[in-house]
Enzyme design. Structure first.
Site, mmCIF file in Angstrom:
data_model
loop_
_atom_site.group_PDB
_atom_site.id
_atom_site.type_symbol
_atom_site.label_atom_id
_atom_site.label_comp_id
_atom_site.label_asym_id
_atom_site.label_seq_id
_atom_site.Cartn_x
_atom_site.Cartn_y
_atom_site.Cartn_z
ATOM 1 N N ASP A 165 5.938 1.026 -14.248
ATOM 2 C CA ASP A 165 6.543 0.531 -13.351
ATOM 3 C C ASP A 165 5.995 1.515 -12.480
ATOM 4 O O ASP A 165 4.661 1.917 -12.297
ATOM 5 C CB ASP A 165 7.611 0.124 -13.648
ATOM 6 C CG ASP A 165 8.869 -0.406 -13.121
ATOM 7 O OD1 ASP A 165 7.943 -0.614 -11.819
ATOM 8 O OD2 ASP A 165 9.461 -0.814 -14.106
ATOM 9 N N HIS A 172 3.906 0.603 -10.212
ATOM 10 C CA HIS A 172 3.996 0.280 -8.684
ATOM 11 C C HIS A 172 4.283 1.609 -7.418
ATOM 12 O O HIS A 172 5.059 1.219 -6.899
ATOM 13 C CB HIS A 172 5.142 0.301 -9.027
ATOM 14 C CG HIS A 172 4.910 -1.215 -10.162
ATOM 15 N ND1 HIS A 172 6.248 -2.073 -10.333
ATOM 16 C CD2 HIS A 172 4.051 -1.304 -10.548
ATOM 17 C CE1 HIS A 172 5.746 -3.346 -11.217
ATOM 18 N NE2 HIS A 172 4.122 -2.847 -11.562
#
Ligand SMILES: *[C@@H]1O[C@H](CO)[C@@H](O)[C@H](O)[C@H]1NC(C)=O
Ligand SMILES: *[C@@H]1O[C@H](CO)[C@@H](O)[C@H](O)[C@H]1NC(C)=O
Ligand SMILES: *[C@@H]1O[C@H](CO)[C@@H](O)[C@H](O)[C@H]1NC(C)=O
Ligand SMILES: *[C@@H]1O[C@H](CO)[C@@H](O)[C@H](O)[C@H]1NC(C)=O
Ligand SMILES: *[C@@H]1O[C@H](CO)[C@@H](O)[C@H](O)[C@H]1NC(C)=O
Ligand SMILES: *[C@@H]1O[C@H](CO)[C@@H](O)[C@H](O)[C@H]1NC(C)=O
Ligand SMILES: *[C@@H]1O[C@H](CO)[C@@H](O)[C@H](O)[C@H]1NC(C)=O
Length: 342
Positions: free
Chosen positions: A160, A183
């Site tokens: 993430d 991310h």
């Protein structure tokens, strides 16, 4: 001074020893089994939101290059993963001031590696936070309501956000980070909750994004209720290596569609400078500036950008929606911003 070392055996049958040395140099060992933890392979030893949680402490030092491995693969598997279930962070720091983490390896967290809430004057350096690309919700650093935070000289690879900058943060200096997979270093997501606070004065510099989905990222929910301002961001000297969305302002954030369409984001993004950014974009749209219709982005400045895309769909492009700002210096892809005077 506190010095902490960790020994995790296996997922359920774990043994954790926390050793704390006071200023006088005497060591104190906290054996978690004496506080109710059971290594019987059955007992769920999490009672809190983190395996290790520090609260209401001044002058804490976490050091020693020890490893925390929560062996999260079991909980990431699609059969076991439940989006609505809160899994423990590897470490959490709440209301901790004038403190630092220098040297820590955190592996395979079940959710975020390090969670910070209401920390002030906090330095994080030489940490290595690693979880695989396909591990859901494993943010590297998740931080909210904090100020005067420095994060530097660290490697973060996860499934993430490498760093998620949430509501109420001010005065951050983030530099010399390698992020990937992951991310990106993200503002948000924001806008969902009414009680959210402004985010101000965040600098990210001298950083490499390598094989990430995003690099420089702002995400606010499309139908957001919070009327807050996000301002004073500087992203400078950043290399992108095969990044899917190198520069991405997304004010229609909707990770699990469909999302309710109740109106535009009410998060005002203003005074963002993105300077000296180069490298490769996996997507054709290398610069995506999609702002809110009701609260258009203001004073967005692009300076010296060189992002290339190598694909059969042609060279890299930029996309602008509801954004005011200016561009100068080298500019590949060509800017879609109109002049600041508009
Ligand atoms: C954080 O780092 C800065 C220098 O970069 C230093 O002045 C400050 O004392 C450090 N704070 C702590 C709590 O270690
Ligand atoms: C981070 O730690 C992992 C696991 O120990 C290791 O494989 C990796 O090389 C480390 N990365 C860096 C940049 O130190
Ligand atoms: C950047 O951080 C890495 C650790 O991730 C460190 O080895 C390197 O020395 C740092 N570079 C600078 C210029 O401080
Ligand atoms: C990017 O990551 C790959 C491994 O995933 C590594 O081989 C490569 O050297 C990295 N590139 C940079 C510029 O850090
Ligand atoms: C814009 O943000 C920068 C920090 O990135 C700050 O130094 C500057 O004062 C801000 N400008 C305005 C007009 O608010
Ligand atoms: C932009 O980057 C490409 C590929 O790295 C390079 O060939 C080109 O010279 C750069 N352009 C400028 C103006 O720096
Ligand atoms: C562009 O992609 C083609 C096909 O994948 C590859 O042969 C070529 O080396 C790439 N060029 C650059 C500059 O990366």
């Amino acid at each position: 001074m506190a010095c902490i070392s960790y020994v995790f055996k296996n997922l359920c049958m774990f043994l954790l020893v926390v050793a704390v040395a006071s200023r006088s140099g005497t060591w104190k060992i906290f054996d978690v089994r004496k506080y109710g933890a059971k290594g019987d392979g059955k007992t769920d030893n999490v009672n809190q939101d983190a395996w290790i949680n520090f609260q209401y402490i001044d002058n804490l030092i976490v050091t020693g290059h020890g490893t925390v491995d929560s062996q999260g693969s079991h909980s990431w598997s699609s059969t076991n993963f439940d989006m609505n279930r809160r899994l423990p962070a590897n470490m959490a720091f709440d209301f901790v001031r004038k403190s630092r983490i220098n040297g820590l390896i955190s592996l395979n967290s079940k959710s975020e590696h390090l969670n910070f809430f209401c920390v002030y004057h906090f330095n994080i350096s030489h940490v290595n936070l690693t979880a695989p690309r396909n591990s859901p919700n494993t943010d590297g650093i998740k931080i909210g309501m904090s100020s005067n935070v420095k994060i530097r000289d660290s490697h973060i690879g996860s499934g993430d956000d490498c760093i998620a900058i949430l509501s109420g943060n001010t005065n951050f200096d983030i530099h010399n980070i390698t992020c990937g997979p992951g991310h990106g270093i993200s503002l948000g997501s924001l806008g969902k909750h009414k009680e959210e606070k402004n985010v101000e004065d965040i600098t990210v510099r001298d950083t490499v994004f390598n094989g990430t989905s995003d690099g420089i990222r702002f995400k606010t929910w499309e139908s957001s209720v919070a009327e807050i301002t996000v301002s004073g961001f500087l992203y400078e000297n950043i290399k992108m290596v095969d990044v899917r969305h190198p520069i991405n302002i997304d004010q229609k954030y909707c990770p699990y569609p469909p999302c309710p369409k109740l109106g535009d984001s009410h998060v005002q993004i203003r005074n963002v400078t993105v300077k000296n950014i180069w490298g490769t974009s996996r997507n054709k749209v290398a610069v995506n500036l999609q702002c809110s219709k009701s609260f258009p982005c203001k004073d967005i400045q692009l300076i010296d950008i060189n992002l290339t895309h190598n694909g059969s769909d042609g060279p890299a492009t930029a996309l602008c929606e509801n954004v005011k700002g200016s561009a100068r210096g080298k500019m590949f892809p060509p800017s879609c911003l109109n002049s600041a005077c508009r």
